[in-house]
Scaffold this active site. Structure first.
Site, PDB file in Angstrom:
ATOM      1  N   HIS A 166     -40.469 -42.643 -43.657  1.00 38.35           N
ATOM      2  CA  HIS A 166     -41.360 -42.315 -42.548  1.00 38.35           C
ATOM      3  C   HIS A 166     -41.091 -40.935 -41.950  1.00 38.35           C
ATOM      4  O   HIS A 166     -41.988 -40.348 -41.350  1.00 38.35           O
ATOM      5  CB  HIS A 166     -41.272 -43.385 -41.456  1.00 38.35           C
ATOM      6  N   GLY A 167     -39.888 -40.422 -42.088  1.00 38.66           N
ATOM      7  CA  GLY A 167     -39.657 -39.093 -41.527  1.00 38.66           C
ATOM      8  C   GLY A 167     -38.237 -38.621 -41.667  1.00 38.66           C
ATOM      9  O   GLY A 167     -37.304 -39.420 -41.799  1.00 38.66           O
TER      10      GLY A 167
END
Lengths: 473, 289
Positions: free
Chosen positions: A326-327
Site C-alpha cells: 500500500h505504500g
C-alpha cells in the site's frame, strides 16, 4: 486518464461507439483497438509511464513462455523467481527506493555512520502496484500450473493494460480475464444495463460521498491539534467511510465501464463494514488483493496447514506485504501489522469465521450488531495509520481523541450535505446485506429507475470532483 | 433515452428553482453576492479577496469620504471574479471610484476553478462566458446543465432564502479573533510560487474596463504579517499600475500595524482591531488623491 475527468466522459462515448462498430468477426482488430485506447489513456498521465507498463508486460510474457517450455522443477523455480523479481523491479525502484534509502540512512546515522545514496525525484507510474501484481500473478499461476502460458501476445498485452482496471484494479486473474479477451463479444443489453448501474453507483460513492467526506477529513487530519476530541473522532469515522466509498466507488466505475464493453471483472467489495470480525473484513475488502496475497504469499508460506505458530507467522508476513504494497512508509507497515496481529488474535480466540466462538455466536443474533460495531471500530483505528503521514502524527491524533482540552472546533466545510448523502450509502448496503430477499417493492423497475435518476441528479448537483486516494497505490 | 429525458426535465426544473432562490434570497452569502452582481448602486466599490472582505471597514470609508460605499470582497477569490462582477456592474451603472486590494501573492498560480463557482450562474450575462471559458474551455458544454451551474449550492440557497441573518456590515466582515502567538511569515519558506499569467491579464482587463468607463481606480495592498523586506511579490502589480498610470498604495509593510501580531487573526488577515487601524490609515492616504 482518470474516469473522473470530464475529458474521459467526452471520449468514452467515442470509444464505446467505435468498439461496438467493429464487426465481431474482426475480433483481433477490436483487441488492437482496446490496446491502443488503453495505452493512449494511460499515456495521458505521463507518456513515459507506458514504457514501464510495456516492460512489465514483455518480461512476464516471456517468463510465462519459458516456464511453459521448461519441465525441470529446479530450473522452473529459478525462472519464476528471476522473472518475478525482474517484473517487480520497477515497482521496487519507483515506489520503495527512496523509502529504503532514507530508512538505511537514518538507521546508520543512529550508529554514527554517514552514508546516503542520492534520492530519486521521479513520479510513480500510475497503477504500478496493480498492473505489476496482475502480471506477476499470471507468471506465478503459470509456474504453479494453474494456467497455461499465453501464446498470443496481443491477448496478453490487453490482459495487462485493459484500461478500466489499470489504475486501480481489480487485480484480475489470467483464467478470469484472458478467456473473455479471446471470446468475441456481441453487445448484450442486460450486461450493458448492469454496467451502467455499477457506473452510476460508483460515481455516486466516489464524487458525492467520498469527496464530500474528504472536505471534512482533509480539514481536520492535518490540523488535528486545532480541533477538539469530538471533531477528531468524527474525522476518523468519516475517513473510514471515505476510503471505502473512494476505493469501492472507483472499482464499481471500472467494473461498470468493463461491463459496457462486454467484460466481467471481479467485484472488489462486499459491504466490508458489515463484517463481524477483522478476518471476515478481509474477505469483503479489496477482494482481488486479498485473493492475490492468499494465493501467492500466504499459501506458499504454508497457509494454515501447519503448526499454529507457523500459521500465525504466515498471517503476519502476509499482512506485512499488504502494508508494504500500500505504500512506502512505516505507517503502512504498522497498519498491515495491526491487521495481521488482529487476525492472529481472532484465530487464537476462535473469533474468526471458522472459529469455535464465532460459530457459537452465530446462533445468538443479538451478538451480531455488537461484533459488527467492534470490528468497525478496530478497522477505523487502524485506518488512522493509513491516513497520517507519520507514526508520530498517528499516535498524536489517537492521544488527542482522549484529551480533554477545549481546542476550537472550526466548522468544517460541507458537513450538512455530507450528513444528507450518507444515509443513501447505509440504506443501499443495509438492504443488500440484510434485506435482499425482503422489501420486494424495491426491485420494481419504477423504483430502480427512480433510484438511479436520483443518484445521477445528485452526482451532477452535489458531486465534488477531487483526487482518487487509491490511485497513488 | 427515457433516463436522460427524465434527468433533463429535472435539470431544467432545478435551474428555474435555483435561479429564483438566488435572486430572492433574504440573507447570507447568497444575498451579498447577488447584491454585488446585480444590485449595487454605491459611488465607491471596494473589490478583492478575503483580505478586502475582512480589512476594509465600509462605515469608516463612507463617513470619512462622504460617499456611499460597499465592500465587494469575496473569500478565496480574486481578480477573475472581480472582473466578472465589474462587467455586470458596469452594465447597470458607473461607480465613481473602485479600490482594489491586490497583494502580489493573489497573482500566484492557484485554483482558478474557484472563480468559476461564483460566476457560473451568471454565464448568460455579457462577457461572463468568455471568462469561464478562459479558465476551462469545456465550461461551454458543462454549463448546459443547471445542476452543474448550481452544483453544491442548493442547501446554502435554501438556507439563505429562509433565514435573513447576515454578519456583514455593508460587505465588510470583521474577524473577532486574535492570533494567540506570532504567526509565521507566509513567504519565509522555500515554496516556489509561479505567477499566473491569466490573472495578470485580468488585472490589465480590469484596469482597461475602469478607464473605458471613467471609473477612478486605486490599487492597494493591505498589511501582511511579517512580510520580509526583500519580498518582491508586489512588483508585477506595481509595474502594471505604473504602465497604466494607476495609483498603487502599498501598506503591506506598514510597521505600525505589522509589528504587532495582535492586529492579526492569522498570517494573511487582520482582525477587527487591525482592520480599523488600517482603514483609518488608508483614508488619510486617499485624501491625498
Amino acid at each position: 486518464m482518470s474516469f473522473l475527468s470530464f475529458n474521459f466522459w467526452l471520449v468514452f462515448p467515442i470509444i464505446f461507439g467505435l468498439y461496438w462498430l467493429i464487426p465481431v468477426r474482426y475480433n483481433t482488430l477490436r483487441k488492437v483497438f482496446l490496446i491502443l485506447v488503453s495505452y493512449l489513456l494511460y499515456m495521458n498521465w505521463k507518456p513515459a509511464f507506458a514504457l514501464v507498463l510495456l516492460g512489465v508486460t514483455v518480461i512476464t510474457y516471456f517468463g510465462g513462455y519459458l516456464l511453459e517450455k521448461n519441465k525441470k522443477e529446479g530450473s522452473r523455480k529459478r525462472i519464476a523467481l528471476f522473472f518475478a523479481i525482474l517484473s517487480l523491479l520497477p515497482l521496487l525502484v519507483f515506489k520503495y527506493y527512496n523509502f529504503i534509502n532514507d530508512s538505511i540512512h537514518s538507521g546508520l546515522e543512529h550508529l554514527g555512520v554517514a552514508f546516503n545514496l542520492p534520492g530519486l525525484n521521479w513520479a510513480i507510474p500510475v497503477g504500478i502496484s496493480f498492473f505489476s501484481f496482475q502480471a506477476v500473478g499470471y507468471l506465478l499461476d503459470v509456474y504453479h500450473g494453474k494456467t497455461s502460458a499465453e501464446k498470443n501476445i496481443i491477448d496478453y498485452i490487453l490482459f495487462v493494460s485493459f484500461f478500466p482496471q489499470i489504475t486501480s484494479g481489480p487485480i484480475s486473474k489470467a483464467d478470469e480475464l484472458l478467456p473473455q479477451i479471446k471470446k468475441p463479444h456481441t453487445f448484450d443489453y442486460e450486461q450493458g444495463k448492469q454496467g451502467l448501474k455499477f457506473l452510476v453507483w460508483g460515481m455516486f460513492l466516489k464524487i458525492v460521498i467520498a469527496d464530500r467526506l474528504g472536505l471534512y477529513v482533509d480539514n481536520v487530519f492535518p490540523n488535528y491539534d486545532h480541533y477538539n476530541s469530538v471533531a477528531c473522532i468524527v474525522a476518523i469515522l468519516f475517513y473510514t467511510l471515505q476510503i471505502y466509498t473512494d476505493f469501492a466507488g472507483y472499482s464499481y466505475i471500472a467494473i461498470g465501464i468493463a461491463g459496457i464493453l462486454g467484460f466481467d471483472l471481479i467485484n472488489n467489495f462486499n459491504r466490508p463494514y458489515f463484517a463481524q470480525s477483522v478476518s471476515e473484513f478481509w474477505r469483503r475488502w479489496h477482494i482481488s488483493l486479498t485473493r492475490w496475497l492468499t494465493q501467492n504469499i500466504y499459501i506458499p508460506l504454508g497457509g494454515s496447514r501447519c503448526s499454529n505458530f507457523r500459521c500465525w507467522f504466515n498471517i503476519i508476513i502476509t499482512f506485512l506485504v499488504s502494508g508494504i504494497w500500500h505504500g512506502a512508509n512505516w505507517t503502512f507497515i504498522i497498519w498491515g501489522l495491526i491487521h495481521g496481529f488482529l487476525l492472529v488474535f481472532e484465530r487464537i480466540a476462535g473469533l474468526n469465521p471458522k472459529g469455535k466462538v464465532s460459530q457459537t455466536a452465530d446462533s445468538k443474533k443479538y451478538l451480531k450488531p455488537i461484533r459488527i460495531f467492534l470490528t468497525f471500530i478496530l478497522v477505523s483505528v487502524a485506518w488512522i495509520f493509513f491516513r497520517m503521514p507519520t507514526v508520530g502524527d498517528s499516535l498524536g491524533i489517537i492521544g488527542h481523541m482522549f484529551s480533554a482540552d477545549n481546542a476550537s472546533t472550526i466548522a468544517a466545510s460541507g458537513i450538512n450535505t455530507t450528513l444528507i448523502v450518507l444515509p443513501f450509502l447505509f440504506v443501499k448496503d443495509f438492504k443488500d446485506e440484510f434485506l435482499s430477499t425482503r422489501l420486494k417493492f424495491m426491485n420494481h423497475p419504477a423504483v430502480h429507475w427512480a433510484w438511479y435518476v436520483l443518484l445521477f441528479v445528485m452526482i451532477i448537483g452535489i458531486g465534488v470532483l477531487d483526487k482518487f486516494i487509491y490511485v497513488s497505490f | 433515452m427515457i433516463f436522460f429525458s427524465i434527468v433533463a426535465v429535472i435539470d431544467c426544473g432545478f435551474g428555474v428553482i435555483c435561479d429564483y432562490l438566488n435572486s430572492h434570497s433574504k440573507g447570507g452569502d447568497t444575498k451579498d453576492r447577488y447584491y454585488i452582481a446585480k444590485q449595487t448602486s454605491e459611488d465607491l466599490l471596494m473589490m478583492g479577496s478575503s483580505r478586502m472582505h475582512h480589512h476594509y471597514v465600509t462605515e469608516i470609508v463612507e463617513d470619512s469620504l462622504h460617499m456611499s460605499a460597499y465592500n465587494c470582497g469575496v473569500d478565496g477569490n480574486g481578480i477573475i471574479l472581480s472582473y466578472g462582477y465589474l462587467l455586470m456592474i458596469t452594465e447597470r451603472y458607473k461607480p465613481k471610484m473602485i479600490i482594489y486590494d491586490a497583494t502580489g501573492f493573489d497573482m500566484y498560480e492557484y485554483d482558478n476553478q474557484r472563480s468559476l463557482d461564483l460566476l457560473k450562474e451568471y454565464y448568460k450575462e455579457p462577457g461572463i462566458l468568455d471568462i469561464l471559458t478562459s479558465i476551462n474551455k469545456k465550461e461551454r458544454i458543462k454549463l448546459l446543465s443547471s445542476l452543474y451551474r448550481y452544483n453544491s449550492k442548493i442547501l446554502p440557497l435554501l438556507k439563505d432564502y429562509i433565514s435573513s441573518s447576515s454578519s456583514n456590515q455593508k460587505g465588510y466582515a470583521p474577524i473577532n479573533r486574535e492570533a494567540q502567538e506570532s504567526p509565521t511569515d507566509l513567504f519565509v519558506n522555500n515554496n516556489v510560487f509561479i505567477l499566473d499569467t491569466l490573472k495578470l491579464s485580468y488585472v490589465r482587463k480590469f484596469i482597461d474596463k475602469c478607464q473605458e468607463n471613467s471609473i477612478r481606480l486605486i490599487f492597494c495592498s493591505s498589511p501582511l504579517y511579517g512580510k520580509s523586506p526583500e519580498s518582491t511579490y508586489n512588483d508585477p502589480i506595481e509595474s502594471i499600475c505604473q504602465e497604466k498610470h494607476i495609483p498603487f498604495l502599498d501598506f503591506s509593510e506598514d510597521h505600525e500595524i505589522i509589528d504587532d501580531y495582535k492586529n492579526f487573526s492569522d498570517e494573511a488577515h487582520l482582525n477587527g482591531k487591525g482592520a480599523i487601524l488600517f482603514t483609518n490609515k488608508l483614508i488619510s492616504a486617499l485624501k491625498g488623491f
